[in-house]
Design an enzyme around this catalytic site. Structure first.
Site, PDB file in Angstrom:
ATOM      1  N   ASN A  37       0.814  -1.217   0.000  1.00  0.00           N
ATOM      2  CA  ASN A  37       0.000   0.000   0.000  1.00  0.00           C
ATOM      3  C   ASN A  37       0.849   1.270   0.000  1.00  0.00           C
ATOM      4  OD1 ASN A  37      -2.326  -1.635   0.186  1.00  0.00           O
ATOM      5  ND2 ASN A  37      -2.064  -1.770   2.409  1.00  0.00           N
ATOM      6  N   HIS A 123     -14.139  -1.884   6.505  1.00  0.00           N
ATOM      7  CA  HIS A 123     -12.972  -2.585   7.049  1.00  0.00           C
ATOM      8  C   HIS A 123     -13.261  -3.128   8.459  1.00  0.00           C
ATOM      9  CE1 HIS A 123      -8.735  -2.773   8.585  1.00  0.00           C
ATOM     10  NE2 HIS A 123      -8.478  -3.048   7.321  1.00  0.00           N
ATOM     11  N   GLU A 167     -16.207   4.030   3.710  1.00  0.00           N
ATOM     12  CA  GLU A 167     -14.817   4.290   3.316  1.00  0.00           C
ATOM     13  C   GLU A 167     -14.829   5.164   2.069  1.00  0.00           C
ATOM     14  OE1 GLU A 167     -12.438   0.688   3.001  1.00  0.00           O
ATOM     15  OE2 GLU A 167     -13.442  -0.131   4.754  1.00  0.00           O
ATOM     16  N   SER A 171     -11.138  -0.813   0.493  1.00  0.00           N
ATOM     17  CA  SER A 171      -9.785  -1.356   0.487  1.00  0.00           C
ATOM     18  C   SER A 171      -9.619  -2.579  -0.403  1.00  0.00           C
ATOM     19  CB  SER A 171      -9.359  -1.699   1.914  1.00  0.00           C
ATOM     20  OG  SER A 171     -10.273  -2.597   2.505  1.00  0.00           O
ATOM     21  N   ASP A 196     -13.633   6.574   6.332  1.00  0.00           N
ATOM     22  CA  ASP A 196     -12.257   6.123   6.487  1.00  0.00           C
ATOM     23  C   ASP A 196     -11.549   6.249   5.131  1.00  0.00           C
ATOM     24  OD1 ASP A 196      -9.904   4.689   6.820  1.00  0.00           O
ATOM     25  OD2 ASP A 196     -10.818   3.109   8.033  1.00  0.00           O
ATOM     26  N   HIS A 199      -7.130   4.496   2.205  1.00  0.00           N
ATOM     27  CA  HIS A 199      -6.483   4.277   0.911  1.00  0.00           C
ATOM     28  C   HIS A 199      -6.429   5.542   0.059  1.00  0.00           C
ATOM     29  CE1 HIS A 199      -6.032   0.006   1.649  1.00  0.00           C
ATOM     30  NE2 HIS A 199      -7.133   0.159   2.359  1.00  0.00           N
ATOM     31  N   LYS A 221      -0.171   4.001   4.684  1.00  0.00           N
ATOM     32  CA  LYS A 221      -0.340   3.527   3.311  1.00  0.00           C
ATOM     33  C   LYS A 221       0.291   4.542   2.353  1.00  0.00           C
ATOM     34  CE  LYS A 221      -3.734   0.308   4.776  1.00  0.00           C
ATOM     35  NZ  LYS A 221      -5.062   0.070   5.275  1.00  0.00           N
TER      36      LYS A 221
END
Ligand SMILES: *Cc1c(COP(=O)(O)O)cnc(C)c1O
Length: 361
Positions: A37, A123, A167, A171, A196, A199, A221
């Protein structure tokens, strides 16, 4: 065999039978990695390392205590100001990791008698935070605004507070949530949103001062370092300093680690080509593979069965490419997949060779 070991052995045998056994492996330096990542290629950047080394000498190896006990290092203050600016928020707060940020923030905001509405694919650490909170948890179909709206209309009135979990970039799927739409629904139903951005690529982010929206992410990440953060209003951050148990009862992030992340954040902004390159590599891969256009630097190829995903990853490993075979429980049953993560460090040729290896297998 002791009772404890017999118990562990039996559980491991069951995982092996389902092709869900996992083990820690040392990375193969000789393979091209599509399974990390470090999207912007900053973890080994000389400037990021130098910033960490300077801070290591200045502040020492560790934070020495919880931030509330020892006093909060000035290294955090600079990083938090930079993060707040990057997220278009009034303030930010650094945690030991993204996981710790999630399990600290969710229970600080909701508890018994409250409702959490979580996207089906969020997640594990958001769900762990939800479980710790004691709030009732309902899942809405992935990115389904109809389902979210139905739950807000029918279930929200039975609870005191309501928090929506999602998110920005999922992810394991690489697709994006419609954050503004979700925040619009939330505000209409007196609910709050925690998104979130683990990423995210730290691209300039102008539209983020949405009321009742809490932004969260990781330094581990795209920034290539370690740590987590929350960004939002000043009063929210002051409240979290007083209530987030994973901040209060855990030692602060090593200041040198935060200093590396801060240097990486500055580079991410000064060198926008990094995020653009990671994204264009993903686009190139999708077009070579005949997949629908990538929404982010993460591209899944769903193979359904665990054995198939493992075999495909092994074939690619033999061809010189490290790719993650992602299996349940990380993803839902029967959606085992290869997860390709593209970074600024991959060359066009790397991507072409990867696609060629997949076509010829
Ligand atoms: C990786 C990840 C985290 C955890 O972040 P860490 O800093 O690695 O603990 C949290 N949320 C999502 C969506 C993630 O992908």
């Amino acid at each position: 065999m002791s009772g404890l070991d017999a118990f562990c052995q039996q559980k491991l045998d069951a995982l092996r039978a389902k092709a869900q056994f996992r083990e820690l492996k040392t990375p193969h330096a000789s393979r091209i990695s599509f399974c990390n990542n470090d999207y912007l290629g900053l973890s080994a950047d000389a400037r990021v390392i130098a910033a960490g080394r300077d801070a290591l000498e200045k502040y020492g190896a560790g934070a020495r205590a919880s931030r509330l006990v020892e006093g909060s290092s000035e290294a955090y203050a600079a990083l938090e100001a930079a993060l707040a600016k990057a997220k278009g928020a009034e303030a930010a707060l650094v945690f030991g990791s993204g996981y710790l940020a999630n399990i600290g923030v969710v229970p600080a905001l909701v508890g018994r008698g409250d409702l959490i509405l979580a996207d089906r694919l969020v997640h594990a650490c958001m769900l762990d935070g939800a479980r710790l909170s004691g709030a009732d948890v309902m899942r809405f179909s992935h990115n389904s605004m109809e389902h979210l709206h139905t739950l807000l209309r029918d279930e929200r009135p039975n609870y005191a507070r309501c928090l929506i979990l999602t998110e920005t970039i999922f992810s394991m799927d690489g697709d994006r949530a419609p954050i503004e739409t979700i925040c619009g629904f939330a505000n209409a139903h007196h609910a709050w949103v925690l998104s979130d951005d683990a990423h995210g690529l730290y691209q300039p982010n102008p539209e983020s001062r949405i009321p009742n929206h809490v932004q969260l992410g990781t330094l581990s990440k795209a920034l290539g370092s370690y740590g987590g953060y929350v960004a939002g209003s000043r009063v929210l951050i002051d409240y979290l300093v007083n209530t987030a148990r994973s901040l209060i009862f855990s030692t602060g992030l090593p200041p040198a680690v935060g200093a590396s992340a801060h240097a990486a954040l500055e580079i991410a902004h000064a060198e926008p080509w990094r995020a653009e390159k990671a994204l264009s590599n993903a686009q190139l891969f999708c077009s070579l593979m005949g997949l629908k256009a990538a929404e982010s630097q993460i591209v899944p190829v769903i193979l359904e069965e665990n054995e198939k995903a493992l075999a495909a990853a092994q074939t690619l490993a033999d061809a010189g490419f490290s790719v993650a075979a992602i299996r349940p429980p990380t993803v839902p049953a029967n959606t085992a997949r290869l997860r390709f993560a593209f970074t600024a460090e991959h060359t066009t040729e790397d991507v072409q060779r990867l696609a060629g290896a997949i076509h010829s297998r």
